[in-house]
Write a protein that holds these residues in place. Sequence first.
Motif, PDB file in Angstrom:
ATOM      1  N   ASP A 162      -7.183   3.374  -6.841  1.00 31.21           N
ATOM      2  CA  ASP A 162      -8.816   3.593  -7.918  1.00 31.21           C
ATOM      3  C   ASP A 162      -9.018   5.084  -8.795  1.00 31.21           C
ATOM      4  OD1 ASP A 162      -8.853   5.350  -5.754  1.00 31.21           O
ATOM      5  OD2 ASP A 162     -11.611   4.112  -5.158  1.00 31.21           O
ATOM      6  N   ASP A 163      -7.704   5.583  -8.541  1.00 33.38           N
ATOM      7  CA  ASP A 163      -7.298   6.677  -8.995  1.00 33.38           C
ATOM      8  C   ASP A 163      -7.225   7.374 -10.333  1.00 33.38           C
ATOM      9  OD1 ASP A 163      -7.481   9.200  -9.568  1.00 33.38           O
ATOM     10  OD2 ASP A 163      -6.981  10.527  -7.910  1.00 33.38           O
ATOM     11  N   TRP A 164      -7.633   6.872 -11.376  1.00 34.23           N
ATOM     12  CA  TRP A 164      -6.627   6.955 -12.406  1.00 34.23           C
ATOM     13  C   TRP A 164      -6.522   8.321 -13.294  1.00 34.23           C
ATOM     14  CZ3 TRP A 164      -8.775   9.729 -16.925  1.00 34.23           C
ATOM     15  CH2 TRP A 164      -9.095   9.793 -17.205  1.00 34.23           C
ATOM     16  N   GLN A 165      -7.317   9.515 -12.837  1.00 33.79           N
ATOM     17  CA  GLN A 165      -6.405  10.335 -13.134  1.00 33.79           C
ATOM     18  C   GLN A 165      -5.142  10.676 -12.145  1.00 33.79           C
ATOM     19  OE1 GLN A 165      -9.515   9.581 -11.685  1.00 33.79           O
ATOM     20  NE2 GLN A 165     -11.600  11.128 -12.453  1.00 33.79           N
ATOM     21  N   ALA A 166      -4.489  10.464 -11.227  1.00 33.00           N
ATOM     22  CA  ALA A 166      -3.926  10.725 -11.017  1.00 33.00           C
ATOM     23  C   ALA A 166      -2.550   9.491 -10.892  1.00 33.00           C
ATOM     24  CB  ALA A 166      -3.365  10.246  -9.012  1.00 33.00           C
ATOM     25  N   LEU A 167      -3.247   8.651 -11.539  1.00 32.03           N
ATOM     26  CA  LEU A 167      -1.820   7.364 -12.201  1.00 32.03           C
ATOM     27  C   LEU A 167      -1.606   7.570 -13.948  1.00 32.03           C
ATOM     28  CD1 LEU A 167      -1.176   4.252 -12.614  1.00 32.03           C
ATOM     29  CD2 LEU A 167      -2.382   3.629 -14.238  1.00 32.03           C
ATOM     30  N   VAL A 168      -2.632   8.365 -14.645  1.00 28.96           N
ATOM     31  CA  VAL A 168      -2.162   9.294 -16.243  1.00 28.96           C
ATOM     32  C   VAL A 168      -1.730  10.281 -15.806  1.00 28.96           C
ATOM     33  CG1 VAL A 168      -3.698  10.894 -17.837  1.00 28.96           C
ATOM     34  CG2 VAL A 168      -4.553   8.120 -17.021  1.00 28.96           C
TER      35      VAL A 168
ATOM     36  N   HIS B 200       0.373  11.846 -13.653  1.00 29.67           N
ATOM     37  CA  HIS B 200       2.095  11.138 -12.624  1.00 29.67           C
ATOM     38  C   HIS B 200       3.051  11.262 -13.390  1.00 29.67           C
ATOM     39  CE1 HIS B 200       5.425   9.213 -10.032  1.00 29.67           C
ATOM     40  NE2 HIS B 200       4.519  10.016  -9.347  1.00 29.67           N
ATOM     41  N   PRO B 201       4.418  12.291 -13.839  1.00 32.73           N
ATOM     42  CA  PRO B 201       5.056  12.609 -14.290  1.00 32.73           C
ATOM     43  C   PRO B 201       5.715  11.543 -14.252  1.00 32.73           C
ATOM     44  CG  PRO B 201       5.501  13.433 -12.068  1.00 32.73           C
ATOM     45  CD  PRO B 201       4.297  13.355 -12.086  1.00 32.73           C
ATOM     46  N   GLU B 202       6.109  10.732 -13.955  1.00 36.19           N
ATOM     47  CA  GLU B 202       6.940   9.404 -14.084  1.00 36.19           C
ATOM     48  C   GLU B 202       6.674   8.449 -14.840  1.00 36.19           C
ATOM     49  OE1 GLU B 202       9.959   9.693 -12.921  1.00 36.19           O
ATOM     50  OE2 GLU B 202      10.180  11.524 -12.069  1.00 36.19           O
ATOM     51  N   ILE B 203       5.480   8.522 -15.235  1.00 33.25           N
ATOM     52  CA  ILE B 203       4.612   7.324 -16.031  1.00 33.25           C
ATOM     53  C   ILE B 203       5.251   7.447 -17.586  1.00 33.25           C
ATOM     54  CG2 ILE B 203       2.862   6.068 -16.756  1.00 33.25           C
ATOM     55  CD1 ILE B 203       2.160   6.238 -13.812  1.00 33.25           C
ATOM     56  N   GLU B 204       5.514   6.641 -18.592  1.00 28.99           N
ATOM     57  CA  GLU B 204       5.163   7.297 -19.655  1.00 28.99           C
ATOM     58  C   GLU B 204       4.437   6.735 -20.750  1.00 28.99           C
ATOM     59  OE1 GLU B 204      10.181   6.617 -21.070  1.00 28.99           O
ATOM     60  OE2 GLU B 204       9.832   5.257 -18.902  1.00 28.99           O
ATOM     61  N   ILE B 205       3.940   5.735 -20.137  1.00 30.28           N
ATOM     62  CA  ILE B 205       3.025   4.665 -20.929  1.00 30.28           C
ATOM     63  C   ILE B 205       1.804   3.875 -20.050  1.00 30.28           C
ATOM     64  CG2 ILE B 205       3.268   2.294 -22.020  1.00 30.28           C
ATOM     65  CD1 ILE B 205       5.998   2.549 -22.209  1.00 30.28           C
TER      66      ILE B 205
ATOM     67  N   ALA C 127       0.834  -1.331  -0.315  1.00 32.80           N
ATOM     68  CA  ALA C 127      -0.384   0.042   0.313  1.00 32.80           C
ATOM     69  C   ALA C 127       1.200   0.834   0.163  1.00 32.80           C
ATOM     70  CB  ALA C 127      -1.221  -0.231   1.103  1.00 32.80           C
ATOM     71  N   CYS C 128       1.529   1.145  -1.038  1.00 33.94           N
ATOM     72  CA  CYS C 128       2.429   2.665  -1.468  1.00 33.94           C
ATOM     73  C   CYS C 128       2.184   3.592  -2.035  1.00 33.94           C
ATOM     74  CB  CYS C 128       3.780   2.076  -1.655  1.00 33.94           C
ATOM     75  SG  CYS C 128       3.652   1.210  -3.681  1.00 33.94           S
ATOM     76  N   SER C 129       2.398   5.114  -2.122  1.00 34.74           N
ATOM     77  CA  SER C 129       2.140   5.711  -3.060  1.00 34.74           C
ATOM     78  C   SER C 129       2.523   5.979  -4.491  1.00 34.74           C
ATOM     79  CB  SER C 129       2.343   7.129  -2.096  1.00 34.74           C
ATOM     80  OG  SER C 129       3.893   7.785  -2.378  1.00 34.74           O
ATOM     81  N   LEU C 130       2.209   6.552  -5.219  1.00 34.47           N
ATOM     82  CA  LEU C 130       3.104   6.321  -6.338  1.00 34.47           C
ATOM     83  C   LEU C 130       4.463   6.905  -6.549  1.00 34.47           C
ATOM     84  CD1 LEU C 130       0.327   7.857  -8.744  1.00 34.47           C
ATOM     85  CD2 LEU C 130       1.137   5.607  -9.140  1.00 34.47           C
ATOM     86  N   ASP C 131       4.898   8.179  -5.916  1.00 31.19           N
ATOM     87  CA  ASP C 131       6.361   8.415  -5.615  1.00 31.19           C
ATOM     88  C   ASP C 131       6.727   7.031  -5.000  1.00 31.19           C
ATOM     89  OD1 ASP C 131       5.505  11.355  -6.560  1.00 31.19           O
ATOM     90  OD2 ASP C 131       4.831  11.935  -5.026  1.00 31.19           O
TER      91      ASP C 131
END
Length: 239
Positions: free
Chosen positions: A86-92, A94-99, A70-74
């Motif tokens: 469940d937060d797809w907006q945060a996933l999309v 996030h500056p470190e995610i490329e794909i 249960a970690c954060s994206l960072d």
Amino acid sequence: MNLFSKLREREASGRPLRVGLIGAGKFGSMYLAQVPRTPGIHLVGIADLSPANARANLARVDWPAERFSACSLDDAVKTRTTHVGDDWQALVAHPEIEIIIECTGNPPAAVEHALAAFRHGKHVINVTVEADAFCGPLLAHKAARAGVIYSLAYGDQPGLACELVDWARTAGFPVVAAGRGHKWLPQYRESTPDTVWTHWGLTAEQANEGGLKPKMFNAFLDGSEPAIESAAIANATGL
């Protein structure tokens, strides 16, 4: 040009491709089963309407629990683990995610996810082929305008057919038609979600254990899904 060699280079240089997955159901699980065996890939995060089901599917394909804590994206970026939420907006965003891999199976949601990803400068692999059959050319156009790549899924039948078309054209052969394989027997016309498993040689209990959905597998059987996938091939190849 070898994809595996390029992935190994990314792994060796400590620069894995950072991926976000939206949708961890049946098809998402098939990809999740590959991730630990693929070098040069870091699945930073998963967004699903049911994080509990996503975690259950991770466990089903033998992910160790410590890899999806249960970690954060960072934190997931720093520790090379996988965030589940469940937060797809945060996933999309996030500056470190490329794909972004779109794997919800929900066409309107898939289009929304893809457009948002383009706005954030993310490449998109669209596994929700129904969305591509309807909106693929426009999504590809919007991706090009955003300077990113929009793609079908490598390994799925439409993607493989498109690869063959590209090979034939590159080799100088004119391609006049393309399609995808399907065994369509006359009795399949009568198949419904209530009777579909007999055609696949499964019991309802076995299908449920494997997370298989009767509506989806009936669409494979009765010809509707192959027709949708053929439309996606036509979109992607200009046929």
